[in-house]
Design an enzyme around this catalytic site. Structure first.
Site, PDB file in Angstrom:
ATOM      1  N   MET A   5       1.139  -1.170   0.362  1.00 54.89           N
ATOM      2  CA  MET A   5       0.584  -0.166  -0.077  1.00 54.89           C
ATOM      3  C   MET A   5       0.373   0.930   0.066  1.00 54.89           C
ATOM      4  O   MET A   5       1.800   1.458   0.651  1.00 54.89           O
ATOM      5  CB  MET A   5      -0.869  -0.362   1.647  1.00 54.89           C
ATOM      6  CG  MET A   5      -0.758   0.313   2.081  1.00 54.89           C
ATOM      7  SD  MET A   5      -1.855   0.347   4.132  1.00 54.89           S
ATOM      8  CE  MET A   5      -0.994  -0.204   5.247  1.00 54.89           C
TER       9      MET A   5
ATOM     10  N   TYR B 111       3.620   2.582  12.828  1.00 55.43           N
ATOM     11  CA  TYR B 111       3.024   1.665  11.664  1.00 55.43           C
ATOM     12  C   TYR B 111       1.359   1.851  11.878  1.00 55.43           C
ATOM     13  O   TYR B 111       0.842   1.946  12.986  1.00 55.43           O
ATOM     14  CB  TYR B 111       3.286   0.393  11.580  1.00 55.43           C
ATOM     15  CG  TYR B 111       4.328   0.080  10.990  1.00 55.43           C
ATOM     16  CD1 TYR B 111       4.704  -0.102   8.949  1.00 55.43           C
ATOM     17  CD2 TYR B 111       4.572  -1.693  11.022  1.00 55.43           C
ATOM     18  CE1 TYR B 111       5.967  -0.012   9.203  1.00 55.43           C
ATOM     19  CE2 TYR B 111       6.104  -1.616  10.516  1.00 55.43           C
ATOM     20  CZ  TYR B 111       6.830  -0.750   9.135  1.00 55.43           C
ATOM     21  OH  TYR B 111       7.615  -1.424   7.885  1.00 55.43           O
ATOM     22  N   GLU B 112       0.893   2.452  10.262  1.00 52.61           N
ATOM     23  CA  GLU B 112      -0.791   2.231  10.154  1.00 52.61           C
ATOM     24  C   GLU B 112      -1.122   3.273  11.261  1.00 52.61           C
ATOM     25  O   GLU B 112      -1.889   2.997  11.545  1.00 52.61           O
ATOM     26  CB  GLU B 112      -1.061   0.741  10.646  1.00 52.61           C
ATOM     27  CG  GLU B 112      -0.595  -0.076   9.947  1.00 52.61           C
ATOM     28  CD  GLU B 112      -0.077   0.134   8.599  1.00 52.61           C
ATOM     29  OE1 GLU B 112      -0.765   1.116   7.373  1.00 52.61           O
ATOM     30  OE2 GLU B 112       0.928  -0.231   7.994  1.00 52.61           O
ATOM     31  N   GLY B 113      -0.502   4.357  11.557  1.00 53.01           N
ATOM     32  CA  GLY B 113      -0.499   5.805  12.208  1.00 53.01           C
ATOM     33  C   GLY B 113      -0.367   5.497  13.508  1.00 53.01           C
ATOM     34  O   GLY B 113      -0.422   4.002  14.602  1.00 53.01           O
TER      35      GLY B 113
ATOM     36  N   GLN C  21      -3.780   6.345  16.750  1.00 48.66           N
ATOM     37  CA  GLN C  21      -4.489   5.468  17.719  1.00 48.66           C
ATOM     38  C   GLN C  21      -5.681   6.009  18.827  1.00 48.66           C
ATOM     39  O   GLN C  21      -7.038   4.976  18.844  1.00 48.66           O
ATOM     40  CB  GLN C  21      -4.245   3.672  17.754  1.00 48.66           C
ATOM     41  CG  GLN C  21      -2.876   3.186  16.956  1.00 48.66           C
ATOM     42  CD  GLN C  21      -3.761   3.056  15.331  1.00 48.66           C
ATOM     43  OE1 GLN C  21      -5.307   2.591  15.607  1.00 48.66           O
ATOM     44  NE2 GLN C  21      -3.343   3.296  14.562  1.00 48.66           N
TER      45      GLN C  21
END
Length: 595
Positions: free
Chosen positions: A163, A439-441, A446
């Protein structure tokens, strides 16, 4: 170097005794044929692959890393061979849709396999996991022609997936991205731009890679409302889905990183590359969240996986390392006692054990909800799973990566000076796990997602459903009463804190931002307490029934007691910090930070 051993007995405890996955699968559409023996066979085969094929490559990947030369990336020795073995043996297809070459097993089986692979070799398993995310996103949002074009190749391992979100100037603020898409006469798009921090962005494990790219169609609205998602192959496909002509996709460089050296983190350039719209124009971020949310659950498993790996190494060392005398002495025939007999070493080991095993319980509880979301027998079941998963995902990702980092640091500490040098392998774990909090925010993102979008947005309704589940369990027969009473108090504290933030946010514009991380951590400690209470209850039942696995269940019961007495009270500290408001953060002028 630590040698990884798959925790099969603990996995079986969570799969069979806490979650009864075999019965759970009977309530899922298309999964009725799966029984306990099949689950055990798959788990045992995956354990052998993790131990024998993947774990031995972990140190190699760290020391040799990925190499970039003349625009090409080569992976560490053995990585490609292990990937090919994994794909050829059908592991990539395990939980993928049957219509495109998958085996159609429930998603939780993939989570069980990931539990072992991330502990064995985080960097290697990212190539696998990102491909799975690409499959899920394409399956959910692609039209049939795109599915037919790309899914069989991804599921068979003839290509991998990535991604592509981040650009150098915007980080997590995707509304600022500049990659552009120009519509062509045949309905495809010409993609031009540059993305950075692309995990598994280039490699030599397959001939082709499918990049899922966020870009802005010319004339689209500014900000996140004008972002679209595109499928862009590194090489165009021939009619037989083999890799064809180059598609203007190149790797500009790879990052030199703190950890996960075996995974290529790339700058990927798109120079008029042919791409295909996924989903609806200008709704790309919504489509990409299929990938992002799946990746957040995977990152939660990465955090827990490092806690497991660090615990295994530290426990083995603590049993062998002789130093000083315990009180009272335990091994008088030896020059000194094993350090596992010293109280503070036990504090560190029990903390690791509580986070590794409790994290496994939380991760597989989330996986159970993913099963219901995709295979539930009714719309109401699927919608309930979606709401619960939305609530649990940021907690699992944030809390389990923070505690994974703590567990990894404790592993270094148990080894002492030996933990600080490469040969022990513990310092690699502490470096590799550090990215998971980003990672991923980041974990602050979060926390904001949890507090702002999941709890405050629905006035805490789904959270109340979770509270009711926990409080209902605390009232069941055979639940250890002292632990149940303590957990009920913490659930009440969580409820009161949520109401307080709901009320006070109108008086303090920075309260949500100032509270988000601590709210996430407080939530995580209480939620993990629920899972440890469930584990303690099962352990008490087995001990009362005279189980032959006395030590195993004593370990569960006593670790639960340790968690409730030593770790769960950390929630109080997070509550106190939240209730202090944002003034202690925002009152200081920017200039006053100078020295």
């Amino acid at each position: 170097m630590p040698s990884y051993q798959a925790p099969l007995r603990d996995l079986q405890f969570v799969i069979h005794e806490l979650n009864d996955f075999a019965s759970h699968y009977q309530q899922l559409e298309g999964c009725e044929a799966i029984d306990a023996s099949m689950l055990d066979a798959i788990t045992e085969q995956a354990a052998r692959f993790a131990e024998q094929a993947v774990a031995p490559l972990n140190a190699v990947g760290d020391i040799q890393g990925c190499q970039w030369q003349d625009g090409r990336v080569s992976t560490p020795p053995g990585f490609s061979e292990a990937f090919r073995q994994f794909a050829d043996n059908g592991w990539l297809a395990l939980e993928k849709p049957q219509a495109y070459g998958g085996q159609g097993l429930p998603p939780s089986m993939g989570s069980v396999v990931n539990d072992m692979l991330f502990s064995a070799n985080h960097a290697w398993n990212m190539y696998i996991n990102l491909t799975s995310g690409a499959v899920s996103t394409l399956y959910a949002h692609g039209d049939e022609s795109l599915k037919q074009r790309f899914l069989p190749a991804l599921i068979a391992g003839r290509m991998t997936g990535t991604m592509c979100l981040t650009e150098a100037h915007c980080g997590s603020d995707l509304g600022l991205l500049r990659t552009r898409a120009e519509v062509m006469s045949d309905g495809s798009y010409r993609i031009t731009g540059s993305k950075m921090f692309i995990s598994a962005g280039d490699h030599d494990m397959t001939d082709n890679i499918l990049h899922l790219v966020l870009a802005r169609i010319e004339g689209a609205p500014a900000g996140v409302k004008g972002i679209s998602l595109f499928a862009v192959p590194k090489r165009l496909l021939n009619d037989d889905d083999s890799a064809g002509p180059a598609n203007g996709v190149s790797c500009g460089s790879i990052e030199h990183k703190m950890g996960i050296h075996g995974n290529a983190t790339c700058v990927i350039n798109f120079d008029g590359s042919t791409g295909y719209l996924l989903g609806t124009a200008n709704r790309g971020l919504n489509a990409m969240f299929t990938f992002i949310n799946e990746s957040r659950l995977a990152v939660a498993q990465q955090g827990q996986g490092h806690a497991e790996a660090s615990f295994q190494g530290a426990l083995r060392y603590a049993r062998e390392r002789l130093q000083m005398r315990a009180v009272p002495p335990q091994r008088p025939e030896l020059a000194a006692d094993p350090i596992i007999n010293h109280p503070d070493v036990r504090r560190m080991l029990l903390t690791q054990k509580a986070f590794a095993e409790g994290g496994r319980m939380l991760n597989l509880a989330c996986a159970r909800q993913v099963d219901l979301l995709h295979h539930g027998l009714s719309e109401s079941v699927r919608e309930a799973a979606m709401r619960r998963l939305a609530l649990l995902t940021p907690i699992a990702k944030g809390f389990l990566t923070e505690t994974g980092i703590e567990a990894a640091q404790l592993g270094v500490q148990v080894f002492g000076g030996h933990g600080f040098i490469r040969e022990a392998g513990m310092e690699q774990i502490s470096r590799d796990v550090r990215i998971t909090a980003i990672y991923e925010g980041t974990n602050t993102i979060q926390g904001i997602d949890l507090l702002n979008r999941k709890v405050l947005a629905d006035e805490g309704r789904e959270l109340e459903n979770l509270f009711a589940e926990i409080e209902g369990f605390c009232l069941e027969d055979n639940v250890p009463p002292a632990l149940a009473q303590q957990l009920s108090r913490y659930v009440g504290q969580w409820r009161e804190l949520t109401g307080w933030v709901l009320d006070q946010r109108h008086n303090d514009s920075n309260l949500v931002g100032a509270s988000a991380f601590d709210y996430l951590m407080q939530s995580g400690y209480v939620l993990l307490g629920y899972h440890w209470l469930r584990a303690a209850t099962q352990a008490e039942r087995q001990l009362a029934a005279g189980s032959s696995e006395h030590d195993f269940y004593i370990g569960k019961r006593e670790t639960a007691r340790f968690y409730f007495q030593r770790l769960l009270p950390r929630a109080d500290q997070h509550v106190a910090m939240i209730r202090s408001g944002s003034g202690n953060l925002m009152a200081i002028p920017d200039a006053a930070f100078s020295r």
